[in-house]
Enzyme design. Sequence first.
Site, short mmCIF file in Angstrom:
data_model
loop_
_atom_site.label_atom_id
_atom_site.label_comp_id
_atom_site.label_asym_id
_atom_site.label_seq_id
_atom_site.Cartn_x
_atom_site.Cartn_y
_atom_site.Cartn_z
N ASN A 64 0.87 -1.17 0.00
CA ASN A 64 0.00 0.00 0.00
C ASN A 64 0.91 1.22 0.00
O ASN A 64 1.51 1.55 1.02
CB ASN A 64 -0.89 -0.04 1.26
CG ASN A 64 -1.71 1.23 1.41
OD1 ASN A 64 -1.76 2.07 0.52
ND2 ASN A 64 -2.37 1.36 2.56
N LYS A 118 0.16 4.23 -0.20
CA LYS A 118 -0.46 5.42 0.41
C LYS A 118 -0.22 6.63 -0.53
O LYS A 118 -0.15 6.44 -1.74
CB LYS A 118 0.05 5.63 1.84
CG LYS A 118 -0.12 4.34 2.67
CD LYS A 118 0.11 4.51 4.13
CE LYS A 118 -0.11 3.16 4.82
NZ LYS A 118 0.04 3.26 6.30
N HIS A 148 -9.33 1.18 5.06
CA HIS A 148 -8.04 1.33 5.75
C HIS A 148 -8.24 2.24 6.97
O HIS A 148 -9.05 3.16 6.93
CB HIS A 148 -7.00 1.91 4.79
CG HIS A 148 -5.62 1.87 5.36
ND1 HIS A 148 -5.17 2.82 6.24
CD2 HIS A 148 -4.62 0.98 5.22
CE1 HIS A 148 -3.93 2.51 6.61
NE2 HIS A 148 -3.58 1.40 5.99
N GLU A 150 -6.63 4.64 8.02
CA GLU A 150 -6.46 6.07 7.74
C GLU A 150 -7.72 6.65 7.13
O GLU A 150 -8.10 7.80 7.38
CB GLU A 150 -5.23 6.28 6.84
CG GLU A 150 -3.94 6.05 7.64
CD GLU A 150 -2.78 5.48 6.85
OE1 GLU A 150 -2.79 5.54 5.61
OE2 GLU A 150 -1.85 4.95 7.50
N GLU A 195 -4.97 -4.85 10.66
CA GLU A 195 -3.90 -3.87 10.89
C GLU A 195 -4.15 -3.17 12.22
O GLU A 195 -4.97 -2.24 12.29
CB GLU A 195 -3.89 -2.83 9.76
CG GLU A 195 -3.68 -3.42 8.38
CD GLU A 195 -3.16 -2.40 7.38
OE1 GLU A 195 -2.15 -2.69 6.76
OE2 GLU A 195 -3.74 -1.31 7.27
N GLY A 202 2.98 2.29 10.74
CA GLY A 202 3.93 3.39 10.56
C GLY A 202 4.69 3.78 11.81
O GLY A 202 5.33 4.82 11.86
N SER A 251 3.95 -2.16 10.16
CA SER A 251 5.41 -2.23 10.31
C SER A 251 5.99 -3.58 9.90
O SER A 251 6.95 -4.05 10.49
CB SER A 251 5.83 -1.86 11.74
OG SER A 251 5.43 -0.54 12.03
P1 13P Z 1 3.33 0.39 7.59
O1 13P Z 1 3.80 -0.89 6.97
O2 13P Z 1 4.04 1.61 7.08
O3 13P Z 1 3.31 0.29 9.09
O4 13P Z 1 1.80 0.60 7.14
C1 13P Z 1 0.92 -0.46 7.25
C2 13P Z 1 -0.31 -0.13 6.49
O5 13P Z 1 -1.08 0.72 6.88
C3 13P Z 1 -0.57 -0.86 5.24
O6 13P Z 1 -1.85 -0.64 4.76
#
Ligand code: 13P
Length: 257
Positions: free
Chosen positions: A9, A11, A96, A98, A168, A174, A213
Site C-alpha cells: 500500500n 499510500k 483502511h 487512515e 492492521e 507506521g 510495520s
Molecule cells: P506500515 O507498513 O508503514 O506500518 O503501514 C501499514 C499499512 O497501513 C498498510 O496498509
Amino acid sequence: MRKTYVMGNWKMNGSRAANATLLSGLKAGVPALRAGVEIAVCPPFVYLEATAAALAGSPIGVGAQDVSEYDKGAYTGEVSVAMLKDVGATYAIIGHSERRSLYGETDAWVTQKTVAALAGGMLPVVCIGELESEREGGLTEKVLARQLDAVLAAIPNPVPGGIVIAYEPVWAIGTGKTATPEMAQETHAFIRNHLKKGGEAFAAQTAVLYGGSVKASNAEGLFSMPDIDGGLVGGASLTADEFVGIYNGAVAAFGRR
Ligand code: 13P
C-alpha cells in the site's frame, strides 16, 4: 488451501520517476510467483494505469487504495469499480484505518464499498483493526467483531471471487511497533474463528493478512504463524529491496505450509 498474498500500500507516495525505479526493481526481484504467493502493489489512483502498463507481463498485480460505493454519476472526486478495472486494477483496499480515522469512513460505508467491489468482480481487501486505546481497554475483540460483522452481514455467501481481510492494529501502522508473531497470531485466530459465522469453508478459505510495520526482517516470522496468510505493507513497500525481501520471506514461510 487458502491463497497467500504480499500487497504493498503505497499510500500518498510516489512520482512517475520514483515509481518507474521501484517497479523495475520489483520486476527484477520477482520474475515469477513462488510457492503460490500472490504479490501486488496499490499506488495512488493517478498512477494506476501507468503501473499496470509497467507491470504487464509480470506476475505482480495492481490494486487501488479505495473505491466508491457508487457505479457512476455526480460524485465529485470518486472512482468506481468499473473505472479501476478499466485501468488494470484487480484489487481494492477498503476501510483502511487512515480512511476510517481521517476521512470518517464508518463500518456501514466500508460495507457498501465492499458490496460494490464484489458486485463488480473486484477482490476487496477489507481492513480492520483496533486503536491502541482500544487494545489497552481490552476492547480488541469487540472492535474487530463489530467491523467484521458489518461486512459479513451484507456480502453474499458464498462470496463469488472471495474476499481478503487485512488485520492492521492501528498502533502498529507506521510506528515501527510490530505486533510480535505470537500476538498477531492470537488475534488472527480470533478473526478466523469469527469468520465461521459465514460457515466453516468460508473461514478456512478466507485469507487474513497482517499489516503494521512489516519489513523484510520480520516478515518470515509473522508469516510462519498458522492464521497469518500474508501482509499488507506500507512504508517497506516503497523500496524494491525491502518489498522483495518481504516477498522472499513469504515464499519461505508459505512454502512450508
Ligand atoms: P506500515 O507498513 O508503514 O506500518 O503501514 C501499514 C499499512 O497501513 C498498510 O496498509
